[in-house]
Design a protein around this motif. Structure first.
Motif, PDB file in Angstrom:
ATOM      1  N   TRP A 130       0.875  -1.433   0.131  1.00  0.00           N
ATOM      2  CA  TRP A 130       0.039  -0.259  -0.195  1.00  0.00           C
ATOM      3  C   TRP A 130       0.675   1.349  -0.104  1.00  0.00           C
ATOM      4  O   TRP A 130       1.232   2.075  -0.558  1.00  0.00           O
ATOM      5  CB  TRP A 130      -0.983   0.127   1.313  1.00  0.00           C
ATOM      6  CG  TRP A 130      -1.515   0.986   0.917  1.00  0.00           C
ATOM      7  CD1 TRP A 130      -1.947   2.095   2.052  1.00  0.00           C
ATOM      8  CD2 TRP A 130      -3.273   1.434   0.299  1.00  0.00           C
ATOM      9  NE1 TRP A 130      -2.603   2.850   2.476  1.00  0.00           N
ATOM     10  CE2 TRP A 130      -4.096   2.961   0.510  1.00  0.00           C
ATOM     11  CE3 TRP A 130      -3.734   0.792  -0.851  1.00  0.00           C
ATOM     12  CZ2 TRP A 130      -5.307   2.754  -0.048  1.00  0.00           C
ATOM     13  CZ3 TRP A 130      -4.683   0.809  -0.791  1.00  0.00           C
ATOM     14  CH2 TRP A 130      -4.872   2.098  -0.309  1.00  0.00           C
TER      15      TRP A 130
ATOM     16  N   LEU B 137       2.435   1.830  -3.484  1.00  0.00           N
ATOM     17  CA  LEU B 137       1.322   2.446  -4.571  1.00  0.00           C
ATOM     18  C   LEU B 137       1.259   3.711  -4.581  1.00  0.00           C
ATOM     19  O   LEU B 137       1.243   4.703  -5.183  1.00  0.00           O
ATOM     20  CB  LEU B 137      -0.336   2.006  -4.081  1.00  0.00           C
ATOM     21  CG  LEU B 137      -1.025   2.665  -4.822  1.00  0.00           C
ATOM     22  CD1 LEU B 137      -1.632   1.695  -6.572  1.00  0.00           C
ATOM     23  CD2 LEU B 137      -2.879   2.149  -4.321  1.00  0.00           C
TER      24      LEU B 137
ATOM     25  N   GLN C 172       1.124  -5.912  -4.679  1.00  0.00           N
ATOM     26  CA  GLN C 172       1.203  -3.737  -5.466  1.00  0.00           C
ATOM     27  C   GLN C 172       0.432  -4.345  -5.730  1.00  0.00           C
ATOM     28  O   GLN C 172      -1.204  -3.136  -6.328  1.00  0.00           O
ATOM     29  CB  GLN C 172       1.994  -3.256  -6.698  1.00  0.00           C
ATOM     30  CG  GLN C 172       3.211  -2.885  -5.376  1.00  0.00           C
ATOM     31  CD  GLN C 172       4.884  -2.532  -5.936  1.00  0.00           C
ATOM     32  OE1 GLN C 172       5.906  -2.662  -6.282  1.00  0.00           O
ATOM     33  NE2 GLN C 172       4.656  -1.579  -6.882  1.00  0.00           N
TER      34      GLN C 172
ATOM     35  N   ALA D 236      -3.525  -1.655  -5.157  1.00  0.00           N
ATOM     36  CA  ALA D 236      -4.146  -0.848  -6.586  1.00  0.00           C
ATOM     37  C   ALA D 236      -5.877  -1.391  -5.982  1.00  0.00           C
ATOM     38  O   ALA D 236      -7.029  -0.319  -6.605  1.00  0.00           O
ATOM     39  CB  ALA D 236      -4.309  -0.809  -8.036  1.00  0.00           C
ATOM     40  N   TYR D 237      -6.132  -2.967  -6.204  1.00  0.00           N
ATOM     41  CA  TYR D 237      -7.528  -3.250  -6.201  1.00  0.00           C
ATOM     42  C   TYR D 237      -8.006  -2.594  -4.560  1.00  0.00           C
ATOM     43  O   TYR D 237      -9.253  -1.930  -4.973  1.00  0.00           O
ATOM     44  CB  TYR D 237      -7.392  -4.606  -5.549  1.00  0.00           C
ATOM     45  CG  TYR D 237      -8.518  -5.254  -6.498  1.00  0.00           C
ATOM     46  CD1 TYR D 237      -9.320  -5.463  -7.370  1.00  0.00           C
ATOM     47  CD2 TYR D 237      -9.558  -6.769  -5.276  1.00  0.00           C
ATOM     48  CE1 TYR D 237     -10.757  -6.432  -6.739  1.00  0.00           C
ATOM     49  CE2 TYR D 237     -10.438  -6.597  -5.049  1.00  0.00           C
ATOM     50  CZ  TYR D 237     -10.920  -6.727  -6.452  1.00  0.00           C
ATOM     51  OH  TYR D 237     -12.239  -7.918  -6.389  1.00  0.00           O
TER      52      TYR D 237
ATOM     53  N   MET E 197      -7.158   0.406  -3.487  1.00  0.00           N
ATOM     54  CA  MET E 197      -8.007   2.230  -3.933  1.00  0.00           C
ATOM     55  C   MET E 197      -8.609   2.009  -4.779  1.00  0.00           C
ATOM     56  O   MET E 197      -9.087   3.167  -4.431  1.00  0.00           O
ATOM     57  CB  MET E 197      -6.709   2.108  -4.407  1.00  0.00           C
ATOM     58  CG  MET E 197      -6.380   3.624  -4.477  1.00  0.00           C
ATOM     59  SD  MET E 197      -6.969   5.085  -3.032  1.00  0.00           S
ATOM     60  CE  MET E 197      -8.233   5.362  -3.744  1.00  0.00           C
ATOM     61  N   ALA E 198      -9.098   1.103  -5.477  1.00  0.00           N
ATOM     62  CA  ALA E 198     -10.117   0.971  -6.215  1.00  0.00           C
ATOM     63  C   ALA E 198     -11.628   0.950  -5.509  1.00  0.00           C
ATOM     64  O   ALA E 198     -12.206   1.398  -5.709  1.00  0.00           O
ATOM     65  CB  ALA E 198      -9.909  -0.011  -7.774  1.00  0.00           C
TER      66      ALA E 198
ATOM     67  N   LEU F 170      -6.635   4.029 -13.516  1.00  0.00           N
ATOM     68  CA  LEU F 170      -6.060   3.285 -11.895  1.00  0.00           C
ATOM     69  C   LEU F 170      -6.584   1.185 -12.354  1.00  0.00           C
ATOM     70  O   LEU F 170      -5.108   1.026 -12.237  1.00  0.00           O
ATOM     71  CB  LEU F 170      -6.734   3.419 -10.772  1.00  0.00           C
ATOM     72  CG  LEU F 170      -6.292   2.135  -9.651  1.00  0.00           C
ATOM     73  CD1 LEU F 170      -4.908   2.301  -9.354  1.00  0.00           C
ATOM     74  CD2 LEU F 170      -6.908   2.792  -8.128  1.00  0.00           C
TER      75      LEU F 170
ATOM     76  N   GLN G 110      -4.399   1.036 -15.466  1.00  0.00           N
ATOM     77  CA  GLN G 110      -2.577   0.476 -15.700  1.00  0.00           C
ATOM     78  C   GLN G 110      -2.980  -0.239 -14.452  1.00  0.00           C
ATOM     79  O   GLN G 110      -1.384  -1.243 -14.713  1.00  0.00           O
ATOM     80  CB  GLN G 110      -2.026   2.265 -14.410  1.00  0.00           C
ATOM     81  CG  GLN G 110      -2.454   3.053 -15.556  1.00  0.00           C
ATOM     82  CD  GLN G 110      -2.110   4.531 -14.144  1.00  0.00           C
ATOM     83  OE1 GLN G 110      -1.513   4.492 -13.401  1.00  0.00           O
ATOM     84  NE2 GLN G 110      -2.157   5.850 -15.193  1.00  0.00           N
ATOM     85  N   THR G 111      -3.559  -1.588 -13.814  1.00  0.00           N
ATOM     86  CA  THR G 111      -2.834  -1.863 -12.748  1.00  0.00           C
ATOM     87  C   THR G 111      -2.430  -3.352 -13.934  1.00  0.00           C
ATOM     88  O   THR G 111      -2.660  -4.329 -13.386  1.00  0.00           O
ATOM     89  CB  THR G 111      -3.705  -2.034 -11.628  1.00  0.00           C
ATOM     90  OG1 THR G 111      -4.860  -1.021 -11.362  1.00  0.00           O
ATOM     91  CG2 THR G 111      -3.755  -3.570 -11.119  1.00  0.00           C
TER      92      THR G 111
ATOM     93  N   ARG H 151       0.015  -3.902 -15.336  1.00  0.00           N
ATOM     94  CA  ARG H 151       1.193  -4.130 -14.155  1.00  0.00           C
ATOM     95  C   ARG H 151       0.997  -5.298 -14.168  1.00  0.00           C
ATOM     96  O   ARG H 151       1.932  -6.456 -13.894  1.00  0.00           O
ATOM     97  CB  ARG H 151       1.250  -3.079 -12.910  1.00  0.00           C
ATOM     98  CG  ARG H 151       2.094  -3.921 -11.468  1.00  0.00           C
ATOM     99  CD  ARG H 151       2.216  -2.792 -10.387  1.00  0.00           C
ATOM    100  NE  ARG H 151       3.278  -1.573 -10.411  1.00  0.00           N
ATOM    101  CZ  ARG H 151       2.307  -0.837 -10.293  1.00  0.00           C
ATOM    102  NH1 ARG H 151       1.462  -0.166  -9.355  1.00  0.00           N
ATOM    103  NH2 ARG H 151       3.376   0.245 -10.705  1.00  0.00           N
TER     104      ARG H 151
END
Length: 358
Positions: A253, A256, A306, A310-311, A313-314, A344, A347-348, A351
């Motif tokens: 986290w 990120l 990582q 992101a998940y 944060m989404a 996001l 972009q994830t 990744r």
């Protein structure tokens, strides 16, 4: 009187000044001068600044309106901070917690307001040297290591969570949070990439991990640096997601929100600053190296952690967007999630596919 420089209508949803003042008098004593203002920098639980004569306090309460289960548990946050008072972890001084929702319409707690700077969009001028920038990063990593080193049994948090299976439950939990948000947000637009990301996470979740106290929202703008130089981290805030679990979720986290010079523009620029590309700030790889040295723990499965960050944060962004659509927030960030969450997610996926560096 209440400071109404922010949205007066929303502030009055958050607090009845007369009722709060009457309640606090028992703990703080009477005051000739009391003022209450909403802090508009945070984006989850609400923060109210209270001036009580010449003393300053912070009141933390959930946002107004319906919230996802467990997402805004302020009394859990209070329990963590209170348990850490005598440890090496830097936390604010606690004052009281109130579970009587009739006082201001929700549970809340009170802590002493700390002096210093929270670094959000950019660094304070006094830190604008390569040496101080390096120290900021070192303090951030070392304080996270101190959280993970806490003997949670000794401080009374032995029953604070179920660390076995924590990481797998995280994936399921944030899928559920997304579903809660999608009940409303899908009428505006859909984000199918998040289903693909969730499936990848479920297929790649580590089955074995260390057990530690985890913060749950550890990043640069959730800590405070004391006045003066060199930089010294004085307090860690926003413990609402703290529990016992996998410490590497905290590290993922934190990363990120750390910008490397080679990174593209962030999908949520209000939340993801880019000043860390300046001379003196270490890269994410160097942050990982320091964490491994400080803890003796190898950051295995880094891509998973990582992507999980992101998940999450989404999920948060989609919950923000739902509250905006329902009229339950005055935060100008929330409507930006209409485009921020899909970007996001895009972009994830890159990744996951190896098209973006870790």
């Amino acid at each position: 009187m209440i400071d109404v420089s922010n949205d007066d209508r929303y502030l009055r949803k958050l607090v009845d000044e007369t009722a709060l003042r009457r309640y606090l008098e028992d703990a703080l004593g009477e005051a000739d001068s009391v003022s209450i203002a909403r802090h508009d920098e945070g984006h989850s639980n609400e923060t109210l600044f209270v001036e009580w004569d010449d003393r300053e306090f912070v009141v933390r309460r959930p946002p107004a309106g319906e919230t996802a289960d467990t997402a805004h548990d302020v009394l859990r946050e209070y329990r963590t901070i209170d348990a850490l008072q005598e440890t090496a972890v830097p936390v604010p001084e606690t004052v009281l917690a109130c579970d009587d929702e009739s006082v201001i319409g929700s549970e809340f707690y009170v802590m002493v307001r700390e002096a210093g700077d929270v670094i959000r969009e950019t660094e304070p001028d006094r830190f604008a040297t390569p040496e101080h920038r390096s120290t900021i990063a070192a303090e951030l990593v070392d304080s996270l290591a101190s959280v993970h080193a806490v003997d949670y049994e000794a401080v009374g948090l032995g029953d604070f969570g179920r660390p076995d299976g924590f990481t797998e439950r995280q994936v399921d939990r944030w899928r559920q949070q997304l579903e809660w948000a999608f009940d409303v947000t899908e009428d505006e637009r859909e984000v199918p990439e998040l289903e693909t990301i969730g499936e990848w996470l479920r297929a790649n979740v580590p089955t074995d991990h260390a057990h530690a106290l985890v913060h749950g929202d550890y990043k640069l703008d959730n800590v405070l640096f004391e006045p003066g130089t060199p930089p010294q981290l004085g307090a860690i805030f926003d413990w609402e997601l703290s529990t016992l679990g996998d410490p590497l979720t905290d590290l993922g986290w934190m990363l990120l929100f750390w910008h490397d010079p080679s990174d593209p523009e962030p999908p949520m620029p209000d939340l993801m600053a880019t000043f860390m590309a300046r001379e003196g700030y270490p890269t994410r790889d160097e942050l990982v190296d320091r964490y491994e040295r400080q803890t003796g723990v190898e950051f295995e499965n880094r891509r998973f952690y990582q992507v999980l960050a992101a998940y999450k944060m989404a999920g948060l962004g989609e919950m923000f967007f739902r509250r905006y659509l329902e009229g339950n927030s005055a935060d100008p960030l929330y409507p930006k999630m209409e485009t921020g969450v899909p970007l996001l997610a895009e972009q994830t996926l890159a990744r996951i596919d190896g098209d973006r560096p870790l």
